[in-house]
Motif scaffolding. Structure first.
Motif, PDB file in Angstrom:
ATOM      1  N   ALA A   1       0.888  -1.212  -0.039  1.00  0.00           N
ATOM      2  CA  ALA A   1      -0.051   0.004  -0.043  1.00  0.00           C
ATOM      3  C   ALA A   1       0.619   1.426  -0.008  1.00  0.00           C
ATOM      4  O   ALA A   1       0.534   2.105  -0.697  1.00  0.00           O
ATOM      5  CB  ALA A   1      -0.997   0.062   1.181  1.00  0.00           C
ATOM      6  N   LYS A   2       2.092   1.061   0.801  1.00  0.00           N
ATOM      7  CA  LYS A   2       2.619   2.418   0.861  1.00  0.00           C
ATOM      8  C   LYS A   2       3.485   2.643  -0.286  1.00  0.00           C
ATOM      9  O   LYS A   2       3.926   3.765  -0.796  1.00  0.00           O
ATOM     10  CB  LYS A   2       3.787   2.190   1.974  1.00  0.00           C
ATOM     11  N   GLU A   3       4.071   1.580  -1.121  1.00  0.00           N
ATOM     12  CA  GLU A   3       4.751   1.700  -2.274  1.00  0.00           C
ATOM     13  C   GLU A   3       3.972   2.241  -3.293  1.00  0.00           C
ATOM     14  O   GLU A   3       4.507   3.002  -4.277  1.00  0.00           O
ATOM     15  CB  GLU A   3       5.211   0.474  -2.885  1.00  0.00           C
ATOM     16  N   HIS A   4       2.476   1.969  -3.250  1.00  0.00           N
ATOM     17  CA  HIS A   4       1.666   2.678  -4.301  1.00  0.00           C
ATOM     18  C   HIS A   4       1.075   3.877  -3.803  1.00  0.00           C
ATOM     19  O   HIS A   4      -0.121   4.188  -4.344  1.00  0.00           O
ATOM     20  CB  HIS A   4       0.565   1.466  -4.687  1.00  0.00           C
ATOM     21  N   GLN A   5       1.207   4.330  -2.741  1.00  0.00           N
ATOM     22  CA  GLN A   5       0.539   5.735  -2.159  1.00  0.00           C
ATOM     23  C   GLN A   5      -0.893   5.424  -2.018  1.00  0.00           C
ATOM     24  O   GLN A   5      -1.632   6.243  -2.346  1.00  0.00           O
ATOM     25  CB  GLN A   5       0.868   6.842  -2.897  1.00  0.00           C
ATOM     26  N   ILE A   6      -1.295   4.062  -1.431  1.00  0.00           N
ATOM     27  CA  ILE A   6      -2.935   3.961  -1.246  1.00  0.00           C
ATOM     28  C   ILE A   6      -2.901   3.720   0.098  1.00  0.00           C
ATOM     29  O   ILE A   6      -2.053   3.134   1.119  1.00  0.00           O
ATOM     30  CB  ILE A   6      -3.001   2.580  -2.151  1.00  0.00           C
ATOM     31  N   LEU A   7      -4.125   4.400   0.697  1.00  0.00           N
ATOM     32  CA  LEU A   7      -4.360   4.242   1.965  1.00  0.00           C
ATOM     33  C   LEU A   7      -4.728   2.821   2.434  1.00  0.00           C
ATOM     34  O   LEU A   7      -5.366   2.038   1.781  1.00  0.00           O
ATOM     35  CB  LEU A   7      -5.456   5.081   2.555  1.00  0.00           C
ATOM     36  N   PHE A   8      -4.273   2.418   3.705  1.00  0.00           N
ATOM     37  CA  PHE A   8      -4.502   1.026   4.118  1.00  0.00           C
ATOM     38  C   PHE A   8      -5.239   1.008   5.361  1.00  0.00           C
ATOM     39  O   PHE A   8      -4.788   1.487   6.407  1.00  0.00           O
ATOM     40  CB  PHE A   8      -2.997   0.120   4.086  1.00  0.00           C
ATOM     41  N   HIS A   9      -6.254   0.160   5.430  1.00  0.00           N
ATOM     42  CA  HIS A   9      -7.325  -0.076   6.407  1.00  0.00           C
ATOM     43  C   HIS A   9      -7.179  -1.596   7.120  1.00  0.00           C
ATOM     44  O   HIS A   9      -7.357  -2.314   6.183  1.00  0.00           O
ATOM     45  CB  HIS A   9      -8.572   0.547   6.253  1.00  0.00           C
ATOM     46  N   THR A  10      -7.102  -1.654   8.166  1.00  0.00           N
ATOM     47  CA  THR A  10      -7.542  -3.052   8.831  1.00  0.00           C
ATOM     48  C   THR A  10      -8.525  -3.232   9.667  1.00  0.00           C
ATOM     49  O   THR A  10      -8.577  -2.488  10.759  1.00  0.00           O
ATOM     50  CB  THR A  10      -6.012  -3.753   9.202  1.00  0.00           C
ATOM     51  N   ASP A  11      -9.521  -4.167   9.465  1.00  0.00           N
ATOM     52  CA  ASP A  11     -10.409  -4.310  10.611  1.00  0.00           C
ATOM     53  C   ASP A  11      -9.705  -5.218  11.786  1.00  0.00           C
ATOM     54  O   ASP A  11      -9.463  -6.628  11.354  1.00  0.00           O
ATOM     55  CB  ASP A  11     -11.522  -5.229  10.055  1.00  0.00           C
ATOM     56  N   ALA A  12      -9.318  -4.639  12.657  1.00  0.00           N
ATOM     57  CA  ALA A  12      -8.896  -5.441  13.792  1.00  0.00           C
ATOM     58  C   ALA A  12      -9.474  -6.025  14.888  1.00  0.00           C
ATOM     59  O   ALA A  12      -8.928  -6.077  16.006  1.00  0.00           O
ATOM     60  CB  ALA A  12      -7.238  -4.686  13.994  1.00  0.00           C
TER      61      ALA A  12
ATOM     62  N   ASP B   1      -2.677   2.486   8.039  1.00  0.00           N
ATOM     63  CA  ASP B   1      -3.360   3.942   8.160  1.00  0.00           C
ATOM     64  C   ASP B   1      -4.351   4.166   8.955  1.00  0.00           C
ATOM     65  O   ASP B   1      -4.637   4.989   9.450  1.00  0.00           O
ATOM     66  CB  ASP B   1      -3.443   4.521   6.412  1.00  0.00           C
ATOM     67  N   LEU B   2      -5.250   2.955   9.098  1.00  0.00           N
ATOM     68  CA  LEU B   2      -6.674   3.078   9.701  1.00  0.00           C
ATOM     69  C   LEU B   2      -6.905   1.768  10.136  1.00  0.00           C
ATOM     70  O   LEU B   2      -6.490   0.802   9.850  1.00  0.00           O
ATOM     71  CB  LEU B   2      -7.763   3.464   8.632  1.00  0.00           C
ATOM     72  N   LEU B   3      -7.336   1.931  11.685  1.00  0.00           N
ATOM     73  CA  LEU B   3      -7.441   0.341  12.174  1.00  0.00           C
ATOM     74  C   LEU B   3      -8.874   0.590  12.909  1.00  0.00           C
ATOM     75  O   LEU B   3      -9.063   1.591  13.848  1.00  0.00           O
ATOM     76  CB  LEU B   3      -6.325   0.208  13.047  1.00  0.00           C
ATOM     77  N   SER B   4      -9.482  -0.512  13.013  1.00  0.00           N
ATOM     78  CA  SER B   4     -10.835  -0.576  13.627  1.00  0.00           C
ATOM     79  C   SER B   4     -10.734  -1.593  14.738  1.00  0.00           C
ATOM     80  O   SER B   4     -10.195  -2.559  14.385  1.00  0.00           O
ATOM     81  CB  SER B   4     -11.909  -1.201  12.893  1.00  0.00           C
ATOM     82  N   ALA B   5     -11.472  -1.418  15.941  1.00  0.00           N
ATOM     83  CA  ALA B   5     -11.232  -2.206  17.038  1.00  0.00           C
ATOM     84  C   ALA B   5     -12.660  -1.884  17.826  1.00  0.00           C
ATOM     85  O   ALA B   5     -13.115  -0.881  17.859  1.00  0.00           O
ATOM     86  CB  ALA B   5     -10.235  -1.846  17.935  1.00  0.00           C
ATOM     87  N   SER B   6     -12.928  -2.703  18.806  1.00  0.00           N
ATOM     88  CA  SER B   6     -14.185  -2.932  19.625  1.00  0.00           C
ATOM     89  C   SER B   6     -13.915  -3.474  20.763  1.00  0.00           C
ATOM     90  O   SER B   6     -13.154  -4.411  21.336  1.00  0.00           O
ATOM     91  CB  SER B   6     -15.136  -3.760  18.818  1.00  0.00           C
TER      92      SER B   6
END
Length: 392
Positions: free
Chosen positions: A167-178, A195-200
């Motif tokens: 994602a970083k190499e292609h300058q794309i944002l990376f989100h993970t549902d963690a 870049d973005l991470l979800s948690a509950s």
């Protein structure tokens, strides 16, 4: 019912007593709205900021990158819809996988109805994406990659560091549902390129109804909920102070005891897997044998149906869940199990057992002993199994 064995911790966890104690003062004494200006409100406001810093510390993030939400589904929605709105002028393409949680799936379907294109990556027989397939799916108009950290059904952990690097190499944002991974495995957003991470909160012994979204500094994610100026104007609504405090306490405890809990859970997990594989014929382990969450066990049992299995386990005081979606009113088997290549008839006979550090070896033995009898009982009622035995 003489006993209760709770082994459905992927659905929710028991609130940690220390987290509950941390919440109590903000339910009964310091009940002020943290957005108020008078001094009485400052205790609530300070508690929220201390919680923000504590959670940031568990991710090696900055406190200003943590935004409180009502849970994992809201965090997932905010991440995907926010990036879609933020990057609309750059492109309209999103990449995800075929085994994501419905909070991601349904949000992607919503975005597709509003002009976005979504690529759903295949996974291998263990539920892992191929980083090379991810690279091949990237287009000039790709704006977001959203891949879950670990699967909620089969426990498989994705190659997050490789995804972050791509994602970083292609300058794309990376989100993970963690949601399933946070509090159970180490996560450094910086090292992993997230870049973005979800948690509950309720997935790691915190309270229900509260979660957070990590947003890397510099990403001006627009609001999902509009109204007041809470959360630096990016998430309106009066803050759930007791929930936030309880979640932060549970997060701290999970971080401090992660290695100890993980070792115990892994030992129990492997013991449970070994007994089932050895003592129940025609049972298939779903997910990766090693690259999986320390507390996850998922099996498919041929010639039986998951709902019947759950009912009989429940009659024996065992709280578990099925890989089948039948309990939600659908006759279709789990999309995750179909994605890893299981045929419908086998996917329907699946069982998910997700333990915690509070479970014991004696409980694992009780579960397997009951499971052996239940599977045998259900197969004796199955004409398919009878035909199979005759054929064999």
């Amino acid at each position: 019912m003489s006993r209760l064995i709770y082994i459905d911790n992927a659905a929710t966890t028991r609130l940690d007593p220390d987290a509950f104690e941390a919440m109590k003062p903000f339910l009964l004494e310091h009940y002020s709205n943290p957005a108020s200006v008078y001094s009485f409100a400052q205790e609530s406001n300070q508690a929220v900021e201390e919680a923000r810093a504590a959670i940031a510390g568990t991710l090696h993030a900055d406190p200003g990158e943590i935004y409180f939400t009502a849970g994992g589904s809201e965090s997932d929605n905010w991440a995907l819809k926010g990036v879609a709105q933020l990057k609309r002028k750059k492109g309209n393409h999103i990449i995800t996988s075929k085994i994501e949680h419905h909070a991601i799936f349904e949000t992607c379907h919503y975005l597709e109805r509003h002009g976005f294109e979504v690529t759903y990556l295949d996974v291998d027989e263990y539920g892992r994406i191929d980083p090379e397939a991810l690279k091949a799916a990237i287009r000039p108009e790709t704006i977001l990659i959203s891949i879950m950290f670990a699967n909620n059904e089969i426990g498989t952990i994705q190659p997050i560091a490789e995804i972050g690097k791509i994602a970083k190499e292609h300058q794309i944002l990376f989100h993970t549902d963690a949601v399933q991974a946070y509090g159970h495995v180490p996560i450094s957003v910086e090292e992993l390129g997230i870049d973005l991470l979800s948690a509950s909160g309720h997935k790691f012994h915190g309270p229900k109804g509260v979660g957070f979204l990590y947003i890397r500094k510099g990403i001006a994610l627009p609001s999902l909920i509009h109204g007041g100026a809470q959360e630096h104007g990016r998430r309106a609504g009066t803050l759930n102070v007791p929930g936030i405090v309880g979640m932060a306490k549970a997060a701290q405890i999970a971080a401090e005891k992660m290695e100890e809990r993980s070792q115990k859970e892994t030992k129990l997990r492997d013991y449970l897997i070994q007994r089932i594989q050895k003592e129940i014929p025609y049972a298939k382990l779903n997910g990766h044998e090693k690259l999986r969450l320390p507390n996850n066990v998922n099996f498919s049992f041929r010639f039986i149906e998951g709902e019947s299995l759950l009912i009989l386990l429940d009659q024996n005081g065992i709280c578990a869940s099925s890989g089948s979606a039948c309990t939600s009113g659908s006759l279709d088997p789990s999309h995750v199990l179909l994605a890893i290549g299981l045929p419908h008839e086998i996917a329907h006979g699946s069982l998910r057992l997700t333990l915690s550090h509070e479970n014991t070896k004696e409980e694992m033995d009780f579960i397997v002993d009951k499971l052996i009898k239940i599977v045998k009982q259900l197969r004796e009622m199955s004409p398919l199994f009878e035909d199979f035995e005759k054929g064999a």
